[in-house]
Design a protein around this motif. Structure first.
Motif, mmCIF file in Angstrom:
data_model
loop_
_atom_site.group_PDB
_atom_site.id
_atom_site.type_symbol
_atom_site.label_atom_id
_atom_site.label_comp_id
_atom_site.label_asym_id
_atom_site.label_seq_id
_atom_site.Cartn_x
_atom_site.Cartn_y
_atom_site.Cartn_z
ATOM 1 N N GLN A 18 -1.969 96.172 27.817
ATOM 2 C CA GLN A 18 -2.183 96.384 29.245
ATOM 3 C C GLN A 18 -0.962 97.030 29.887
ATOM 4 O OE1 GLN A 18 -4.592 96.163 31.682
ATOM 5 N NE2 GLN A 18 -5.934 96.108 29.878
ATOM 6 N N ALA A 19 0.225 96.473 29.602
ATOM 7 C CA ALA A 19 1.457 97.019 30.157
ATOM 8 C C ALA A 19 2.621 96.611 29.259
ATOM 9 C CB ALA A 19 1.688 96.512 31.578
ATOM 10 N N LEU A 20 3.630 97.465 29.213
ATOM 11 C CA LEU A 20 4.803 97.218 28.397
ATOM 12 C C LEU A 20 5.896 96.607 29.271
ATOM 13 C CD1 LEU A 20 6.253 97.536 25.680
ATOM 14 C CD2 LEU A 20 6.888 99.854 26.374
ATOM 15 N N LYS A 21 6.291 95.372 28.954
ATOM 16 C CA LYS A 21 7.310 94.666 29.735
ATOM 17 C C LYS A 21 8.429 94.236 28.800
ATOM 18 C CE LYS A 21 3.906 92.940 33.074
ATOM 19 N NZ LYS A 21 3.299 91.749 33.711
ATOM 20 N N ILE A 26 4.163 90.422 24.177
ATOM 21 C CA ILE A 26 3.020 91.235 24.599
ATOM 22 C C ILE A 26 1.913 91.111 23.561
ATOM 23 C CG2 ILE A 26 2.249 93.569 25.176
ATOM 24 C CD1 ILE A 26 5.181 94.220 25.834
ATOM 25 N N GLU A 95 -0.283 102.066 26.679
ATOM 26 C CA GLU A 95 -0.595 101.237 27.839
ATOM 27 C C GLU A 95 -1.901 101.680 28.488
ATOM 28 O OE1 GLU A 95 2.932 100.112 30.313
ATOM 29 O OE2 GLU A 95 3.937 101.614 29.056
ATOM 30 N N ASP A 97 -2.608 102.566 31.408
ATOM 31 C CA ASP A 97 -2.536 103.702 32.335
ATOM 32 C C ASP A 97 -2.260 105.022 31.622
ATOM 33 O OD1 ASP A 97 0.068 103.357 31.577
ATOM 34 O OD2 ASP A 97 0.879 103.077 33.599
#
Length: 315
Positions: A18-21, A26, A95, A97
Motif C-alpha cells: 500500500q505504501a512504503l514507510k 510492511i 506502491e 499510487d
C-alpha cells in the motif's frame, strides 16, 4: 528470431504494498518472482507475442538455475554461459499510487575466460537472428567498450543490433554505429550532458545521439510517450493508459514491440508504444500478450509537440 544478450541478468522479486514507510514492518499484498534484466525482459515480451527468441546470459549458482528454469517455463530458449559467481537477486517495491522503489544488487564479476565464453556464445547464437538486442548494465569485469565490440562483430556477421544501455557503455558503443539505441530521458540527458525539460529538448538530444553514431533512436519519455528519430524523419507516439500498476520492464516491452514490428518506421513505433502502455498496466514485470494490447489507444504523429513540458524532467 530475436536474440537477446543480457550481461548482468537477475532474479527479480516484486512486492506490491500500500505504501512504503521507512523503519516499519510492511506487509506485501502480492509477491512475484521473475527472471530479470533488460534483455531477459525483451525475450519474455517477444515470447509472449508468440515469436521465437534466444536469451544469451551468464548464469551462476542457485539464482541462475532458477532464472533458466523460469525462462524455459515461458517458452524461451536459453543459451547459458556458466559463471562462478551467483546471479544477482533484485527487489522491487510497488506502491498503490504507482511509485516504484528498486534495490538492484551488483552481480558477479566475470573472469577473462567467462568474458570470452560470453562473446563466443553471442557469435554462435547470432547466425539465425533477425535482430540482436543487447541490453542493460555491464557486470564487473567487462570493459565499457564491450558493447562496442559486440556491435562491430554483429555487423561483420550481417546482423542488425539494437542497444539499450547507458553511460560510458553507450558512448563507447555509439562509435560502432548500432542500428537502434533505446535510451530513456535520463539516459538521453546523460549522453548529451545537459538537462531535458521539454519534448523538444529530447528531440534535439536524440538527433545529437544520432550524430554520435546511432542510426535510429527510440527514446522513452515515460508517461509523455516515445520519440523515434531516424534519417527519414521524426515521429512522436503516445497512448491512453487507464492506470499504472508497475513500470518495471515497460521500456523493455517497448523495445520488443519495436523489433517485432520490423524495427523501423512509424508502424514499429506504434507497436513499441502499445507494448509499453500494456506493460505498465500489468503487475510486476509481467510482459504483455497480444490480448493485452490496445492499438486503438495509440497515436503516432510527425507533429512532435516540441513545446510540451516533460512531466518528469531529466537532469
Amino acid at each position: 528470431m530475436i536474440l537477446t544478450v543480457t550481461p548482468n541478468p537477475s532474479l527479480d522479486r516484486t512486492y506490491e504494498v500500500q505504501a512504503l514507510k521507512r523503519g516499519e514492518v510492511i506487509r506485501a499484498e502480492t509477491e512475484r518472482m521473475d527472471p530479470g534484466g533488460k534483455g531477459v525482459n525483451v525475450s519474455r515480451a517477444v515470447a509472449a507475442a508468440g515469436r521465437r527468441t534466444v536469451a544469451v546470459l551468464p548464469l551462476g549458482g542457485a539464482p541462475g538455475a532458477l532464472v533458466a528454469e523460469l525462462l524455459h517455463a515461458q517458452g524461451i530458449e536459453v543459451a547459458p554461459v556458466p559463471v562462478v559467481g551467483d546471479t544477482r537477486s533484485n527487489i522491487a517495491l510497488a506502491e498503490a499510487d504507482g511509485v516504484l522503489t528498486k534495490i538492484n544488487a551488483p552481480g558477479p564479476e566475470l573472469s577473462g575466460s567467462e568474458q570470452e565464453l560470453l562473446l563466443d556464445t553471442v557469435r554462435s547464437q547470432s547466425r539465425d537472428a533477425d535482430w540482436i538486442a543487447c541490453c542493460g548494465s555491464l557486470p564487473r569485469g567487462l570493459a565499457p567498450s564491450w558493447y562496442a565490440d559486440v556491435v562491430t562483430r554483429a555487423h561483420a556477421g550481417g546482423a542488425r543490433i539494437a542497444l539499450d544501455t547507458s553511460g560510458r557503455a553507450l558512448l563507447e558503443a555509439l562509435r560502432a554505429r548500432p542500428d537502434v539505441v533505446k535510451p530513456n530521458a535520463e539516459e538521453l540527458a546523460q549522453a548529451v550532458g545537459r538537462p531535458l525539460t521539454t519534448v523538444g529538448d529530447a528531440l534535439k538530444a536524440a538527433e545529437e545521439v544520432r550524430s554520435m553514431g546511432a542510426r535510429v533512436v527510440l527514446a522513452s519519455l515515460g508517461a509523455d510517450g516515445q520519440l523515434l528519430v531516424s534519417d527519414t524523419g521524426a515521429w512522436f507516439g503516445s497512448a491512453r493508459v487507464s492506470a499504472v500498476r508497475s513500470n518495471v520492464g515497460a521500456g523493455d516491452a517497448s523495445l520488443a514491440g519495436f523489433l517485432i514490428a520490423g524495427g523501423t518506421g512509424p508502424d514499429a513505433l506504434a507497436s513499441a508504444v502499445a507494448h509499453g502502455a500494456a506493460a505498465v498496466q500489468l503487475p510486476g514485470s509481467v510482459m504483455p500478450t497480444p490480448a493485452d494490447l490496445d492499438p486503438a489507444a495509440v497515436t503516432v504523429t510527425t507533429d512532435v509537440p516540441v513545446d510540451r513540458e516533460l512531466r518528469e524532467p531529466a537532469s
